[in-house]
Design an enzyme around this catalytic site. Structure first.
Site, short mmCIF file in Angstrom:
data_model
loop_
_atom_site.label_atom_id
_atom_site.label_comp_id
_atom_site.label_asym_id
_atom_site.label_seq_id
_atom_site.Cartn_x
_atom_site.Cartn_y
_atom_site.Cartn_z
N HIS A 154 -1.48 -4.60 -12.06
CA HIS A 154 -0.25 -4.03 -12.88
C HIS A 154 0.83 -4.83 -12.67
O HIS A 154 0.68 -5.93 -11.88
CB HIS A 154 -0.29 -2.50 -12.51
CG HIS A 154 0.08 -2.27 -11.15
ND1 HIS A 154 1.02 -2.82 -10.38
CD2 HIS A 154 -0.61 -1.63 -10.33
CE1 HIS A 154 0.83 -2.50 -9.23
NE2 HIS A 154 -0.19 -1.90 -9.02
N GLY B 268 3.31 -4.76 -10.79
CA GLY B 268 3.52 -5.06 -9.52
C GLY B 268 2.90 -6.06 -8.92
O GLY B 268 3.28 -6.88 -8.43
N HIS B 269 1.41 -6.14 -9.12
CA HIS B 269 0.84 -7.31 -8.77
C HIS B 269 1.35 -8.61 -9.12
O HIS B 269 1.56 -9.59 -8.67
CB HIS B 269 -0.77 -7.29 -9.27
CG HIS B 269 -1.49 -6.03 -8.45
ND1 HIS B 269 -1.82 -5.02 -9.18
CD2 HIS B 269 -1.77 -5.79 -7.09
CE1 HIS B 269 -2.49 -4.10 -8.43
NE2 HIS B 269 -2.11 -4.60 -7.14
N GLY C 119 2.99 -5.92 -1.34
CA GLY C 119 4.08 -5.16 -1.87
C GLY C 119 4.34 -4.16 -0.89
O GLY C 119 3.70 -3.71 -0.19
N LYS D 146 5.22 -1.11 -1.43
CA LYS D 146 4.67 0.17 -1.69
C LYS D 146 3.78 0.73 -0.32
O LYS D 146 3.74 1.85 -0.07
CB LYS D 146 3.89 0.22 -3.08
CG LYS D 146 3.75 1.55 -3.20
CD LYS D 146 3.26 2.16 -4.79
CE LYS D 146 1.73 1.21 -4.69
NZ LYS D 146 0.74 2.22 -3.91
N ASP D 147 3.05 -0.26 -0.06
CA ASP D 147 2.02 0.09 1.25
C ASP D 147 2.70 -0.42 2.49
O ASP D 147 2.32 -1.34 2.85
CB ASP D 147 0.74 -0.90 0.74
CG ASP D 147 0.08 -0.41 -0.36
OD1 ASP D 147 -0.27 0.77 -0.53
OD2 ASP D 147 -0.12 -1.12 -1.24
N SER E 214 -2.22 1.06 -9.06
CA SER E 214 -3.72 0.96 -9.64
C SER E 214 -3.92 2.27 -9.89
O SER E 214 -4.78 2.50 -10.89
CB SER E 214 -4.66 0.24 -8.88
OG SER E 214 -4.24 -1.00 -8.66
O1 PAF Z 1 -3.29 -3.28 -0.94
C1 PAF Z 1 -4.58 -3.70 -1.16
O2 PAF Z 1 -4.83 -3.93 -2.64
C2 PAF Z 1 -5.53 -3.68 -0.45
O3 PAF Z 1 -5.47 -2.86 0.91
C3 PAF Z 1 -5.79 -5.38 0.30
C4 PAF Z 1 -4.58 -5.71 0.98
C5 PAF Z 1 -6.03 -6.18 -1.12
C6 PAF Z 1 -6.83 -5.44 1.28
O4 PAF Z 1 -8.07 -4.75 0.52
#
Ligand code: PAF
Length: 279
Positions: free
Chosen positions: A34, A36-37, A147, A149-150, A186
């Site tokens: 999306h 964000g990516h 990001g 967000k995580d 996602s």
């Molecule tokens: O944030 C993510 O999409 C996943 O946790 C990552 C960092 C790609 C590891 O699988």
């Protein structure tokens, strides 16, 4: 965009690029891309000669097989999105190449993983630690982009980079939001129209919590108020709402001079959403 499905062919290609003196920016993802990516890809492109995006739905980080089963898989659309931002390289390995046998490695990030996501998704950060270290070893980037967000994942990866002496610059980029405030994820693809309508209430609640903390309401009262407010909204079920120190992620009782993170996880039906804001 060059696409690689195997570790060896990617590594051969990157070796040549490194020899040419190219700097490598890396954006690891699990696909279902999306905006964000794409903002991470753009950040990497601005700072590096070559940007590599990986798409790998990492089985070792799902503590719930149902969650893994319904995780959106959209490789073709993802490739098209990556082309729009002129990503240079896509690495999309298959599970057997990444895990010829399942690793018995165990990462323990201590107190950092006993709270928030780590508390509710046992084993999740072990899987993240394993796959991110493997990806860093495979790609050997100069910079990597994640990001905010995580948030807890970012804190865990910061530790990983220090503890395993990865020679790379870690960049934490701001959460991208839809116009109504919903954090891009996602998993939003799995929301029904009705759930999608109510989903921004999660971010609204975080904003409300900031207001309450700023007028000195105690954290316990704010937590109780926000949780019951959200639980009363059709289709939302809060898993946790925590007010935490930004660095250690341990719970705090009030705002202080140090940065504070307000972190939430909530279910909308079977879809689990997370979000956070920093004060
Ligand atoms: O944030 C993510 O999409 C996943 O946790 C990552 C960092 C790609 C590891 O699988």
């Amino acid at each position: 965009m060059q696409v690689f499905y195997s570790i060896n062919t990617l590594q051969d290609y990157l070796k040549v690029q490194r020899k040419k003196g190219k700097s490598l920016g890396f954006v690891p993802t699990m696909g279902a891309l999306h905006e964000g990516h794409l903002s991470l890809i753009e950040a990497s492109k601005a700072e590096n000669d070559l940007t590599i995006c990986s798409i790998f739905i990492n089985p070792t980080q799902f503590n719930n097989s149902q969650d893994l089963a319904v995780y959106p898989r959209t490789l073709e659309a993802d490739c098209e999105m990556l082309e729009t931002v002129k990503c240079d390289v896509l690495f999309a390995p298959n599970a057997h190449d990444m895990y010829p046998t399942l690793p018995n490695l165990k990462f323990d990030f201590g107190d950092l993983e006993r709270v928030l996501e780590g508390k509710f998704r046992p084993g999740h950060f072990n899987g993240v630690g394993i796959v991110v270290s493997k990806l860093f070893n495979i790609v050997q980037p100069n910079s990597a982009y994640f990001g905010q967000k995580d948030l807890q994942q970012c804190a865990i990866i910061k530790r990983l980079v220090i503890d395993l002496s990865y020679n790379l610059k870690l960049n934490i980029c701001p959460t991208q939001r839809e116009k109504d405030g919903l954090a891009m994820s996602s998993r939003n693809k799995n929301l029904t129209p009705e759930q999608r309508k109510n989903a921004p209430e999660i971010f609204n609640a975080l904003q409300k919590a900031i207001e309450l903390l700023k007028i000195k309401k105690p954290a316990s009262a704010v937590k109780g108020f926000i949780t019951s407010h959200l639980d009363n909204i059709e289709g939302i079920e809060v898993e946790y709402f925590e007010i935490s120190d930004f660095e250690t992620l341990q719970p705090v009782n009030e705002l202080s001079e140090r940065k504070t993170a307000l972190c939430i996880a909530a279910f909308m039906g079977k879809t689990r959403l997370i979000d956070n804001v920093i004060v």
